[in-house]
Scaffold this active site. Structure first.
Site, PDB file in Angstrom:
ATOM      1  N   ASP A 103     -14.478  -2.301  21.981  1.00 20.96           N
ATOM      2  CA  ASP A 103     -15.504  -2.479  23.013  1.00 20.96           C
ATOM      3  C   ASP A 103     -16.694  -3.312  22.546  1.00 20.96           C
ATOM      4  O   ASP A 103     -17.789  -3.215  23.114  1.00 20.96           O
ATOM      5  CB  ASP A 103     -15.963  -1.111  23.528  1.00 20.96           C
ATOM      6  CG  ASP A 103     -14.942  -0.529  24.495  1.00 20.96           C
ATOM      7  OD1 ASP A 103     -14.372  -1.307  25.289  1.00 20.96           O
ATOM      8  OD2 ASP A 103     -14.707   0.685  24.459  1.00 20.96           O
ATOM      9  N   ASP A 165      -8.987  -1.655  30.168  1.00 17.75           N
ATOM     10  CA  ASP A 165     -10.433  -1.818  29.984  1.00 17.75           C
ATOM     11  C   ASP A 165     -10.759  -3.016  29.091  1.00 17.75           C
ATOM     12  O   ASP A 165     -11.811  -3.643  29.215  1.00 17.75           O
ATOM     13  CB  ASP A 165     -11.043  -0.571  29.340  1.00 17.75           C
ATOM     14  CG  ASP A 165     -10.446   0.736  29.804  1.00 17.75           C
ATOM     15  OD1 ASP A 165      -9.238   0.755  30.134  1.00 17.75           O
ATOM     16  OD2 ASP A 165     -11.153   1.748  29.830  1.00 17.75           O
TER      17      ASP A 165
HETATM   18  N1  GLY Z   1     -13.761   1.890  28.915  1.00 14.33           N
HETATM   19  C1  GLY Z   1     -13.683   3.253  29.214  1.00 14.33           C
HETATM   20  C2  GLY Z   1     -13.898   3.609  30.623  1.00 14.33           C
HETATM   21  O1  GLY Z   1     -13.879   2.805  31.533  1.00 14.33           O
HETATM   22  O2  GLY Z   1     -14.100   4.780  30.827  1.00 14.33           O
END
Ligand code: GLY
Length: 387
Positions: A103, A165
């Site tokens: 992330d 994601d």
């Molecule tokens: N990236 C994690 C979520 O969307 O919860």
């Protein structure tokens, strides 16, 4: 096409009139961000009643809080907002070498690249470029995907996991390729996007949250989920990440495949929205209409549609994305903000992860994309220079 999505409005005067709520929603948001700015000791993630639950090092969400401060500065030009955004960005800076997360895009695009774009401060770019370099270490060459879970020496199961994601983390790599004049970053991003398209985007343009691979051979094993209902379902926030992420890929490459994908993903979502346009946490929940919503999925989809509209070469489709996004964001403003409740977040009724029991609260990323969407509605030219 969803029959809830009303045809586009062509009269410019009534369009202006229709948007009177936007400055009110922005004024409310700026007020709430200012209150949080004074009170928060750590990065906020989600709300429990009238309090934020914090994540000290920023987790995967620290960039959203810093990004909200930058957006508030972009709108108000208030120097205290800028000072705070810089202060909080500096707190994230050590994460530039963190190899344990995929992330880094969320963390550094919203804290450092956004800040650099807004202020012209080149010094903010260095940590973001290093974060992009760090992220490339999580790329699995055999499978053509970024490892979602665990550290570089994690178990095979973790090293073989990809999630939708990650589509939102690719834009940091596109930015890094432009910034460093080195296609290496973008090549990995595009490989990941193509792998995601091949395995996680279904023929009907619903999406699967996860895909599991053999990390040594790169062979695809199966679809999976972590926050959705099942491997066969369409988790609404993951789907919104995909709309936005494939639009990022189109902006970076101008490849019509990515435009077509973003459009079809958007249409799929619009066809599954309930009457008030705020998704349930998973589009396939058998409990609908008696299940929880995810206001964060609505905010991401709303802002993502406005982003897609700005890139869209077809003016009728651009109008459709804009018109629908306006309705989604307006629905959030009218019925999903904390104006009449104690939550310190802007939006309420979000779902972090229903399978893990986290639902019906505020989420910092819902707030970020809500304000980003409002700015896109309010001042599309200014907003196009942010991202
Ligand atoms: N990236 C994690 C979520 O969307 O919860």
């Amino acid at each position: 096409m969803s029959d809830q999505v009303v045809p586009s409005e062509t009269n410019a005067a009534s369009k202006v009139d229709e948007r009177q709520w936007v400055p009110r929603a922005l004024a409310f948001s700026i007020g709430r961000i200012s209150q949080n700015m004074i009170r928060l000791p750590h990065f906020p993630e989600y709300t429990r009643g009238d309090r934020w639950v914090f994540v000290k090092d920023g987790g995967w969400v620290g960039g959203h809080w810093v990004g909200l401060l930058w957006l508030a500065f972009a709108y108000t030009r208030d120097r205290e907002m800028e000072r705070q955004a810089r202060k909080w960005a500096a707190r994230l800076s050590a994460r530039q070498s963190d190899t344990t997360t995929h992330d880094l895009g969320f963390l550094f695009e919203l804290s450092h690249v956004l800040g650099a774009n807004l202020t012209g401060d080149e010094a903010l770019k260095g940590p973001a470029l290093q974060a992009a370099r760090t992220l490339t270490r999580r790329f699995n060459r055999q499978g053509g995907f970024f490892q979602a879970w665990g550290g570089l020496d994690a178990s095979a199961a973790q090293r073989g996991g990809a999630i939708i994601d990650t589509m939102m983390n690719l834009d940091l790599l596109f930015w890094a390729s432009r910034e460093a004049a080195d296609s290496y970053f973008a090549e990995q991003a595009l490989a990941h996007a193509r792998t995601c398209l091949r395995h996680q985007v279904r023929p009907d343009f619903s999406t699967a949250h996860g895909a599991d691979f053999d990390p040594e051979t790169g062979e695809f094993i199966k679809l999976s989920t972590y926050q959705g209902l099942s491997a066969a379902s369409c988790w609404s926030r993951g789907h919104a990440w995909a709309v936005y992420g494939f639009a990022d890929c189109y902006r970076a490459t101008k490849d019509s495949l990515f435009l077509a994908t973003a459009r079809s993903l958007a249409e799929h979502a619009l066809g599954r929205l309930p009457e008030d346009l705020i998704p349930y946490w998973d589009y396939d929940s058998p409990l609908i209409p008696h299940d929880v919503r995810d206001s964060s999925a609505a905010a991401i989809l709303g802002s993502g549609l406005l982003y897609l509209a700005a890139l869209e070469p077809d003016s009728a489709l651009a109008e459709r994305w804009t018109c629908t996004a306006g309705k989604i964001l307006r629905s959030l403003w009218e019925n999903y903000t904390s104006r009449a409740s104690l939550e310190p977040s802007l939006l309420i009724h979000a779902t972090r992860s229903k399978p893990e029991g986290f639902m019906d609260h505020g989420l910092i990323y819902g707030d970020y994309y809500f304000v980003e969407g409002l700015l896109r509605l309010s001042d599309p030219v200014m907003a196009s220079n942010l991202h």
